[in-house]
Design an enzyme around this catalytic site. Structure first.
Site, PDB file in Angstrom:
ATOM      1  N   CYS A  36      -4.154 -33.404 -14.412  1.00  0.00           N
ATOM      2  CA  CYS A  36      -4.830 -34.645 -14.048  1.00  0.00           C
ATOM      3  C   CYS A  36      -5.376 -35.375 -15.271  1.00  0.00           C
ATOM      4  O   CYS A  36      -6.221 -36.259 -15.152  1.00  0.00           O
ATOM      5  CB  CYS A  36      -5.962 -34.370 -13.062  1.00  0.00           C
ATOM      6  N   ASP A  73     -12.627 -28.314 -21.824  1.00  0.00           N
ATOM      7  CA  ASP A  73     -12.221 -27.405 -20.745  1.00  0.00           C
ATOM      8  C   ASP A  73     -13.363 -26.723 -20.007  1.00  0.00           C
ATOM      9  O   ASP A  73     -13.294 -26.568 -18.802  1.00  0.00           O
ATOM     10  CB  ASP A  73     -11.267 -26.337 -21.314  1.00  0.00           C
ATOM     11  N   ARG A 118      -0.728 -18.076 -17.205  1.00  0.00           N
ATOM     12  CA  ARG A 118      -1.629 -17.167 -16.507  1.00  0.00           C
ATOM     13  C   ARG A 118      -0.930 -16.609 -15.279  1.00  0.00           C
ATOM     14  O   ARG A 118      -0.097 -17.264 -14.668  1.00  0.00           O
ATOM     15  CB  ARG A 118      -2.896 -17.893 -16.066  1.00  0.00           C
ATOM     16  N   SER A 126      -5.544 -28.897 -12.793  1.00  0.00           N
ATOM     17  CA  SER A 126      -4.610 -29.079 -13.905  1.00  0.00           C
ATOM     18  C   SER A 126      -3.681 -30.268 -13.628  1.00  0.00           C
ATOM     19  O   SER A 126      -3.501 -30.680 -12.486  1.00  0.00           O
ATOM     20  CB  SER A 126      -3.813 -27.806 -14.145  1.00  0.00           C
ATOM     21  N   HIS A 129     -15.676 -25.378 -14.985  1.00  0.00           N
ATOM     22  CA  HIS A 129     -14.388 -25.750 -15.578  1.00  0.00           C
ATOM     23  C   HIS A 129     -14.411 -27.265 -15.831  1.00  0.00           C
ATOM     24  O   HIS A 129     -13.759 -28.028 -15.124  1.00  0.00           O
ATOM     25  CB  HIS A 129     -13.289 -25.355 -14.585  1.00  0.00           C
ATOM     26  N   LYS A 133     -10.865 -18.152 -19.963  1.00  0.00           N
ATOM     27  CA  LYS A 133     -11.050 -18.151 -18.507  1.00  0.00           C
ATOM     28  C   LYS A 133     -11.751 -16.876 -18.020  1.00  0.00           C
ATOM     29  O   LYS A 133     -12.553 -16.927 -17.085  1.00  0.00           O
ATOM     30  CB  LYS A 133      -9.713 -18.310 -17.798  1.00  0.00           C
ATOM     31  N   TYR A 187      -0.296 -13.823 -23.448  1.00  0.00           N
ATOM     32  CA  TYR A 187      -0.322 -15.277 -23.406  1.00  0.00           C
ATOM     33  C   TYR A 187      -1.629 -15.873 -22.891  1.00  0.00           C
ATOM     34  O   TYR A 187      -2.166 -15.431 -21.869  1.00  0.00           O
ATOM     35  CB  TYR A 187       0.820 -15.776 -22.503  1.00  0.00           C
ATOM     36  N   ASN A 199      -9.656 -46.289 -18.352  1.00  0.00           N
ATOM     37  CA  ASN A 199     -10.563 -45.524 -17.493  1.00  0.00           C
ATOM     38  C   ASN A 199     -12.023 -45.706 -17.925  1.00  0.00           C
ATOM     39  O   ASN A 199     -12.940 -45.454 -17.142  1.00  0.00           O
ATOM     40  CB  ASN A 199     -10.181 -44.038 -17.502  1.00  0.00           C
ATOM     41  N   ARG A 227       2.020 -24.782 -25.563  1.00  0.00           N
ATOM     42  CA  ARG A 227       0.626 -25.072 -25.923  1.00  0.00           C
ATOM     43  C   ARG A 227       0.428 -25.321 -27.408  1.00  0.00           C
ATOM     44  O   ARG A 227       1.196 -24.842 -28.239  1.00  0.00           O
ATOM     45  CB  ARG A 227      -0.237 -23.855 -25.547  1.00  0.00           C
TER      46      ARG A 227
HETATM   47  O1  SAT Z   1      -3.821 -20.154 -20.208  1.00  0.00           O
HETATM   48  S1  SAT Z   1      -5.153 -20.740 -20.034  1.00  0.00           S
HETATM   49  O2  SAT Z   1      -5.823 -20.152 -18.900  1.00  0.00           O
HETATM   50  O3  SAT Z   1      -5.945 -20.531 -21.239  1.00  0.00           O
HETATM   51  C1  SAT Z   1      -4.994 -22.412 -19.799  1.00  0.00           C
HETATM   52  C2  SAT Z   1      -4.921 -22.784 -18.377  1.00  0.00           C
HETATM   53  O4  SAT Z   1      -4.140 -22.201 -17.614  1.00  0.00           O
HETATM   54  O5  SAT Z   1      -5.636 -23.713 -17.969  1.00  0.00           O
HETATM   55 MN    MN Z   2      -8.622 -25.277 -17.948  1.00  0.00          MN
END
Ligand code: SAT
Ligand code: MN
Length: 594
Positions: free
Chosen positions: A263, A286, A69, A261, A239, A219, A210, A505, A377
């Protein structure tokens, strides 16, 4: 095609602007998917993987400039700049449209315009929303097939006058007659725009093929635009992963959790509890859309239909459920291609001795660079996850009992604590902080504040977003989920992990469930309600008592040292910082002064 005049007119308008060679209305069928994959294999964009190990799977390599992103090129173009707030980029909507119309002019020359009708959420669910993406990327079409519900059924639900969110996407790489195509066409970064027009529920994306730049349901729609709609309409777009935990007596608990991200969000979503009799099932990994139901409780759906997960680090050791999910019918992007036509990435169970790296070069472990891009990914259908919850597509959603926030912190932040009340919980979510690097100690690490893990995804002013959280609490009253904050990543001064994490956990989640059932006591401290010495179920876990003590220790001086920075962070929200958040900061300061 469609009987929806508004949709037909919009597609016509885009066709006139972008001048594609062809227009294709996607029906969402397997046949369509297969044909597009064959097309992309033939053009050299995709590689089919070994059919016996990875049936119906394909590998793609993006352009090296188009791997993630682009937050710096992402815009919230609302009418008033003030309403975008300090955490978003803003351009006047008329001006941005003029710039982008210039880019879109003729941008699909030599390509096909695909019309992708999709539903975020089970088709027809009262919480679901319909979008229609136009794209000139067949890679986007196939990914959308997995990540959303695409096809004719969506057009049927839309009917002749239904509401939809138009999502216009182009990779920004027209083909002149006779011009040879490249494997991953896209535009240079200074021409990329990921634009949101929240006043009219509109998304315009240009120049990237992408992930979140191009799969506009994720998103862009499900978080940035949906967060604005949610505030307007009194619901929540977050999120968050969603999971169901079932105790040995069969009582069910539903948890929604937000983490920045890196984590372990996907790992937690697919957790396999280490404690006997407890079961965990995944509803989503997500995004959560949540509405107050007739019972007054908050009900959540996962608007997506697939997982778009980070590949490196995913292994049978760290996340067997994800590994089993991505074994077939999946798309891989920027991973290593092994000599026997499988995919590989750093952190996979077995090492790889030789292959082709994400840039298409010959690669060995001695190459000195990772073979898979760190943001490589997998795109995999959620229904293939062995731990998927049988009710994951229930149109009514699942009732949320618990919210969890967290971040990655080597020191200071204890393993778990419960918020004192809703407002304190909103404060915990808002002050979520994570280390950007995996450094051993906080002193060296850079901290990134990421309220509710929504920093890059909130489509309006963050101060107003915090106020929306307070108001949702008022509406929910005593039916509001209880709020907890966790940190799985505590280390000793010499860098040893204090907590084993992963399946263990579940012990922390169990404590949360027992808290909401009133089965265990807690100790009230300056930062929240902590487990008592014997509160956590540690049976069968080989962990020194001193480590547990350290994991649960509240170091008032360390907390005090962090408050000036937190206050400064919240000061950015100016007069949009809710008075109730101000009160929480003052409460923390008072406590830590005492
Ligand atoms: O590329 S995405 O936004 O789909 C995944 C991410 O960055 O969390
Ligand atoms: Mn995400």
């Amino acid at each position: 095609m469609t009987e929806h005049a508004g949709l037909a007119a919009w597609v016509k308008e885009v066709e006139t602007l972008c001048t594609p060679d062809k227009v294709h209305w996607c029906d969402g069928s397997t046949k369509e998917y297969d044909e597009m994959m064959q097309l992309m294999v033939a053009s050299g964009m995709a590689t089919k993987l070994d059919e016996s190990s990875f049936p119906n799977c394909y590998l793609f390599r993006s352009d090296p400039s188009d791997v993630a992103r682009v937050e710096g090129r992402t815009y919230i173009a609302c009418r008033e700049e003030e309403n975008a707030g300090p955490t978003n980029n803003w351009i006047d909507p008329d001006q941005l449209k003029e710039t982008m119309r210039g880019l879109y002019q003729g941008c699909m020359k030599g390509r096909t315009l695909y019309v992708i009708p999709f539903s975020m959420g089970p088709i027809g669910s009262p919480i679901a929303k319909i979008g229609v993406q136009i794209s000139d990327s067949p890679y986007v079409v196939t990914n959308m097939h997995i990540m959303t519900r695409v096809g004719t059924r969506v057009l049927e639900v839309l009917g002749s006058a239904g509401e939809f969110i138009p999502c216009l996407h182009s990779i920004g790489a027209p083909l002149e007659p006779g011009q040879e195509d490249v494997p991953w066409p896209c535009a240079p970064v200074e021409k990329k725009y990921i634009s949101h027009f929240p006043d009219e529920n509109l998304i315009w994306s240009y120049g990237s093929g992408y992930g979140g730049n191009a799969l506009l349901g994720k998103k862009c729609l499900a978080l940035r635009i949906a967060s604005v709609m949610a505030r307007r309409e009194g619901w929540m777009a977050e999120h968050m992963l969603i999971l169901r935990l079932t105790n040995p007596e069969g009582r069910r608990y539903h948890i929604a959790a937000a983490f920045p991200s890196a984590c372990g969000k996907t790992n937690l979503a697919m957790l396999q509890p280490s404690i006997p009799g407890w079961k965990c099932e995944c509803v989503g990994d997500d995004i959560a859309w949540m509405k107050i139901g007739g019972d007054g409780r908050l009900h959540a759906i996962n608007p997506e239909a697939g997982f778009f997960g980070v590949a490196p680090g995913t292994s049978y050791d760290s996340n067997p459920m994800a590994m089993d999910t991505l074994k077939s019918n999946s798309i891989f992007t920027n991973c290593v291609l092994t000599d026997d036509n499988k995919v590989w990435w750093e952190g996979m169970d077995e090492p790889c001795e030789h292959g082709i790296d994400w840039k298409g070069r010959e690669w060995t472990p001695a190459s000195g660079e990772p073979g898979a891009h760190p943001n490589s990914r997998f795109t995999a259908p959620a229904k293939q996850c062995p731990a998927i919850c049988p009710d994951w597509e229930d149109p009514a959603g699942v009732p949320i009992d618990i919210f969890v926030f967290g971040g990655r912190r080597a020191s200071v932040v204890p393993l778990v604590r419960q918020a004192l009340d809703w407002d304190h919980g909103v404060y915990l979510g808002a002050s979520a902080t994570s280390e950007v690097t995996a450094a051993a100690l906080d002193i060296k690490a850079k901290l990134r504040r990421d309220p509710f893990a929504m920093l890059p995804f909130c489509g309006y002013h963050m101060g107003d977003y915090l106020q929306h959280w307070f108001e949702m609490g008022d509406k929910l009253g005593d039916k509001a989920p209880k709020v907890f904050y966790v940190n799985w990543f505590r280390k000793t001064e010499d860098g040893r992990w204090l907590w084993p994490g992963f399946g263990e956990n579940a012990r922390v989640l169990k404590w949360m469930c027992e808290r909401i059932d009133g089965k265990v006591d807690a100790v009230e401290t300056s930062i929240g309600l902590m487990p008592t010495a014997d509160g956590l179920d540690l049976e069968g876990l080989d962990i020194p008592a001193a480590d547990v003590e350290e994991l649960l220790r509240v170091d008032d001086n360390a907390w005090k040292a962090e408050l000036p920075d937190l206050r400064e962070f919240f000061a950015k929200f100016g007069d949009r910082l809710p008075p109730r958040m101000q009160a929480q900061i003052e409460r923390a300061e008072q406590f830590q002064r005492a």
